[in-house]
Write a protein that holds these residues in place. Structure first.
Motif, mmCIF file in Angstrom:
data_model
loop_
_atom_site.group_PDB
_atom_site.id
_atom_site.type_symbol
_atom_site.label_atom_id
_atom_site.label_comp_id
_atom_site.label_asym_id
_atom_site.label_seq_id
_atom_site.Cartn_x
_atom_site.Cartn_y
_atom_site.Cartn_z
ATOM 1 N N PRO A 27 65.802 90.493 56.641
ATOM 2 C CA PRO A 27 66.730 89.439 56.238
ATOM 3 C C PRO A 27 66.053 88.309 55.473
ATOM 4 C CG PRO A 27 66.198 89.232 58.560
ATOM 5 C CD PRO A 27 65.545 90.500 58.094
ATOM 6 N N CYS A 28 66.864 87.621 54.690
ATOM 7 C CA CYS A 28 66.374 86.414 54.022
ATOM 8 C C CYS A 28 65.825 85.499 55.118
ATOM 9 C CB CYS A 28 67.521 85.760 53.265
ATOM 10 S SG CYS A 28 67.069 84.206 52.495
ATOM 11 N N SER A 29 66.647 85.220 56.113
ATOM 12 C CA SER A 29 66.220 84.336 57.202
ATOM 13 C C SER A 29 66.363 85.015 58.564
ATOM 14 C CB SER A 29 67.120 83.099 57.264
ATOM 15 O OG SER A 29 67.113 82.414 56.044
ATOM 16 N N TYR A 52 58.471 94.482 57.639
ATOM 17 C CA TYR A 52 59.711 93.756 57.924
ATOM 18 C C TYR A 52 59.529 92.308 57.525
ATOM 19 C CZ TYR A 52 63.755 92.184 60.614
ATOM 20 O OH TYR A 52 64.957 91.656 60.990
ATOM 21 N N ARG A 53 60.437 91.804 56.686
ATOM 22 C CA ARG A 53 60.362 90.402 56.275
ATOM 23 C C ARG A 53 61.440 89.597 57.000
ATOM 24 N NH1 ARG A 53 62.431 87.595 51.280
ATOM 25 N NH2 ARG A 53 63.270 86.265 52.913
ATOM 26 N N ALA A 54 61.144 88.340 57.283
ATOM 27 C CA ALA A 54 62.171 87.421 57.777
ATOM 28 C C ALA A 54 61.636 86.015 57.547
ATOM 29 C CB ALA A 54 62.453 87.648 59.264
ATOM 30 N N ILE A 111 53.809 83.464 49.901
ATOM 31 C CA ILE A 111 53.994 82.092 49.414
ATOM 32 C C ILE A 111 55.220 82.099 48.514
ATOM 33 C CG2 ILE A 111 52.948 80.252 48.023
ATOM 34 C CD1 ILE A 111 50.225 81.218 49.009
ATOM 35 N N GLY A 112 56.163 81.226 48.791
ATOM 36 C CA GLY A 112 57.442 81.234 48.078
ATOM 37 C C GLY A 112 57.342 80.626 46.687
ATOM 38 N N ALA A 113 58.354 80.948 45.883
ATOM 39 C CA ALA A 113 58.375 80.519 44.478
ATOM 40 C C ALA A 113 58.336 79.000 44.329
ATOM 41 C CB ALA A 113 59.627 81.073 43.809
ATOM 42 N N ARG A 114 58.962 78.302 45.287
ATOM 43 C CA ARG A 114 58.990 76.846 45.177
ATOM 44 C C ARG A 114 57.667 76.225 45.595
ATOM 45 N NH1 ARG A 114 63.693 78.799 46.538
ATOM 46 N NH2 ARG A 114 65.601 78.012 45.605
ATOM 47 N N THR A 115 56.833 76.989 46.279
ATOM 48 C CA THR A 115 55.517 76.487 46.679
ATOM 49 C C THR A 115 54.481 76.789 45.588
ATOM 50 O OG1 THR A 115 56.119 76.866 48.981
ATOM 51 C CG2 THR A 115 53.784 76.548 48.525
ATOM 52 N N VAL A 138 51.835 86.433 46.701
ATOM 53 C CA VAL A 138 52.181 85.163 46.040
ATOM 54 C C VAL A 138 53.346 85.374 45.082
ATOM 55 C CG1 VAL A 138 51.327 83.291 44.578
ATOM 56 C CG2 VAL A 138 49.775 84.408 46.211
ATOM 57 N N LYS A 139 54.475 84.728 45.385
ATOM 58 C CA LYS A 139 55.630 84.843 44.485
ATOM 59 C C LYS A 139 55.369 84.066 43.193
ATOM 60 C CE LYS A 139 59.482 85.894 47.511
ATOM 61 N NZ LYS A 139 60.947 85.848 47.488
ATOM 62 N N ASN A 140 56.029 84.508 42.123
ATOM 63 C CA ASN A 140 55.874 83.750 40.872
ATOM 64 C C ASN A 140 56.520 82.366 41.053
ATOM 65 O OD1 ASN A 140 58.498 85.733 40.097
ATOM 66 N ND2 ASN A 140 58.743 83.609 39.465
ATOM 67 N N HIS A 168 57.104 89.491 42.104
ATOM 68 C CA HIS A 168 57.887 89.082 40.932
ATOM 69 C C HIS A 168 59.331 88.870 41.389
ATOM 70 C CE1 HIS A 168 60.093 90.536 37.126
ATOM 71 N NE2 HIS A 168 59.795 89.278 36.962
ATOM 72 N N ARG A 169 59.801 87.614 41.389
ATOM 73 C CA ARG A 169 61.153 87.316 41.882
ATOM 74 C C ARG A 169 62.009 86.624 40.823
ATOM 75 N NH1 ARG A 169 62.805 82.245 41.532
ATOM 76 N NH2 ARG A 169 63.623 81.954 43.629
ATOM 77 N N GLY A 170 61.514 86.659 39.555
ATOM 78 C CA GLY A 170 62.298 86.084 38.480
ATOM 79 C C GLY A 170 62.148 84.577 38.394
ATOM 80 N N SER A 205 66.197 91.369 44.969
ATOM 81 C CA SER A 205 67.263 90.597 45.621
ATOM 82 C C SER A 205 67.361 89.216 44.992
ATOM 83 C CB SER A 205 66.991 90.466 47.119
ATOM 84 O OG SER A 205 66.718 91.733 47.682
ATOM 85 N N HIS A 206 66.193 88.542 44.847
ATOM 86 C CA HIS A 206 66.239 87.198 44.272
ATOM 87 C C HIS A 206 66.397 87.227 42.752
ATOM 88 C CE1 HIS A 206 64.847 86.140 48.316
ATOM 89 N NE2 HIS A 206 65.478 85.007 48.084
ATOM 90 N N ILE A 207 65.957 88.309 42.101
ATOM 91 C CA ILE A 207 66.196 88.414 40.653
ATOM 92 C C ILE A 207 67.699 88.608 40.419
ATOM 93 C CG2 ILE A 207 65.885 89.870 38.605
ATOM 94 C CD1 ILE A 207 63.001 90.360 39.483
HETATM 95 C C1 PEP Z 1 62.955 84.252 50.118
HETATM 96 O O1 PEP Z 1 62.189 85.203 49.953
HETATM 97 O O2 PEP Z 1 63.881 84.247 50.913
HETATM 98 C C2 PEP Z 1 62.792 83.064 49.255
HETATM 99 C C3 PEP Z 1 63.012 81.836 49.675
HETATM 100 O O3 PEP Z 1 62.457 83.430 48.035
HETATM 101 P P1 PEP Z 1 61.900 82.625 46.752
HETATM 102 O O4 PEP Z 1 60.661 81.924 47.193
HETATM 103 O O5 PEP Z 1 61.643 83.756 45.815
HETATM 104 O O6 PEP Z 1 62.994 81.704 46.288
#
Ligand code: PEP
Ligand code: MN
Length: 363
Positions: A27-29, A52-54, A111-115, A138-140, A168-170, A205-207
């Motif tokens: 799940p996302c969360s 498994y991600r959460a 590490i999330g895209a916003r970080t 590491v997310k883009n 790669h999450r766009g 999913s995020h793309i």
């Molecule tokens: C997530 O993976 O739920 C998430 C917050 O993604 P992102 O950092 O890509 O926005």
């Protein structure tokens, strides 16, 4: 640009990825113990799922929305490890998240895209990771800045993390788009070119931002030789507390995976290998001709530049440029070349022509 990273090949830390792409689902969360465990048990049934991600600490765009259960969810992830064969992963954004997640036995951090956009935050995470041997993905960054993405990978690597990958999450779109986040595939391909050993996991999913786009985006990712997928999967997506529109049930995850065709970077079919070699040889010859022709064209551009200079004539004559574009686009159509493609190429050529003539004018 010379970038040397010290990373271990992914199949060393995930032996199964020798034959299968790295599949991360969940799940996302994390919302409740029940949701976490039930989703995990259904995902586990698919032999392709490995991790498994959460999300526990959720970076939300607006305050006042669900910001995650935080450290309270760590024991739930521990139970997933005890009750299934899945490894568990979560997002970390602060040093204390790193410490708490590692203490609770989380197997992989991302590490999330916003970080990733913030070098101070990435460095804080890198410092917290020092001395630990844990895979980090590491997310883009949300803005399409390849250097920022590479910089974050370097910071984490310099902290001694060698089990390293990119996600790669766009990128935040700057115009109306069918995607929630613009894939800008060119950037992911460029990352691969610069860091060929860095595994890239695609997050369709995020793309996509919608269930329907997950499969086509995932297929494209594999066709571009990406090494894995992260797909948000929820036991009951309709009522998910975050990203409800893009999450799929474990059953739909299976349908998506069944539909994806895994193509390989090479083949054992000799006939194919030979014919590919021959066709590539022909392409090399055509490219040589293209270079020679471009050289000839630019020599003419220089000649015109000299005579414009002598006669005090401006470099740009808009009418002529407009005629070139229209004429070449029409001719391109006869050769089965799209108007956009021909226009892009001639815009590029024209820009270089102007640059050369500017140099002549200023000499
Ligand atoms: C997530 O993976 O739920 C998430 C917050 O993604 P992102 O950092 O890509 O926005
Ligand atoms: Mn999400």
């Amino acid at each position: 640009m010379n970038i040397e990273l010290n990373i271990e090949p992914m199949e060393q830390w995930f032996p199964k990825t020798k034959d299968l792409p790295l599949l991360i689902a969940g799940p996302c969360s994390a919302e409740s113990e029940e949701q976490v465990l039930e989703t995990a048990k259904l995902i586990e049934k698919d032999h392709r799922a490995m991790v498994y991600r959460a999300g526990l600490w959720k970076p939300r765009t607006r305050p006042g929305t669900f910001e995650g259960v935080g450290a309270k969810g760590l024991p739930w992830l521990k139970k997933v490890k005890e009750q299934t064969r899945l490894l568990v992963a979560t997002e970390v954004a602060k040093a204390e998240h790193v410490q708490q997640a590692i203490d609770a036995g989380v197997d992989i951090l991302w590490i999330g895209a916003r970080t990733t956009v913030n070098p101070f935050s990435v460095q804080e995470l890198a410092d917290a990771l020092k001395g630990h041997d844990i895979p980090v993905l590491v997310k883009n960054p949300i803005n399409p800045d390849l250097q920022l993405w590479i910089g974050a990978l370097e910071r984490i690597n310099q902290a001694g993390i060698t089990k390293l990958g990119a996600i790669h999450r766009g990128f935040s779109p700057n115009s109306e788009s069918k995607y929630r986040n613009d894939p800008k595939w060119k950037l992911a391909i460029e990352l691969k070119r610069i860091l060929p050993d860095m595994p890239i996991v695609c997050d369709p999913s995020h793309i996509g931002g919608s269930r329907e786009l997950i499969e086509p985006v995932a297929q494209k990712a594999f066709d571009l030789q990406m090494e894995g997928l992260m797909i948000e999967t929820h036991i009951n997506p309709e009522v998910a507390l975050s990203d409800a529109k893009q999450q799929v049930t474990p059953a739909r995850l299976k349908t998506i995976l069944d539909a994806i065709i895994l193509r390989r970077a090479d083949s054992a079919n000799n006939e194919f290998v030979e014919s590919l070699k021959e066709l590539r040889g022909k392409i090399d010859n055509v490219d040589d001709e293209l270079i020679t022709l471009l050289g000839k064209r630019m020599a003419l551009v220089d000649q015109i530049g000299e005579s414009k200079k002598e006669n005090n004539v401006t470099i740009l004559q808009v009418g002529r440029y407009e005629n070139i574009l229209n004429d070449r686009v029409a001719k391109g159509e006869d050769e089965n070349l799209s108007a956009d493609f021909v226009k892009d190429i001639f815009e590029f050529i024209h820009q270089n022509s102007i640059k050369r003539q500017e140099k002549i004018m200023n000499d």
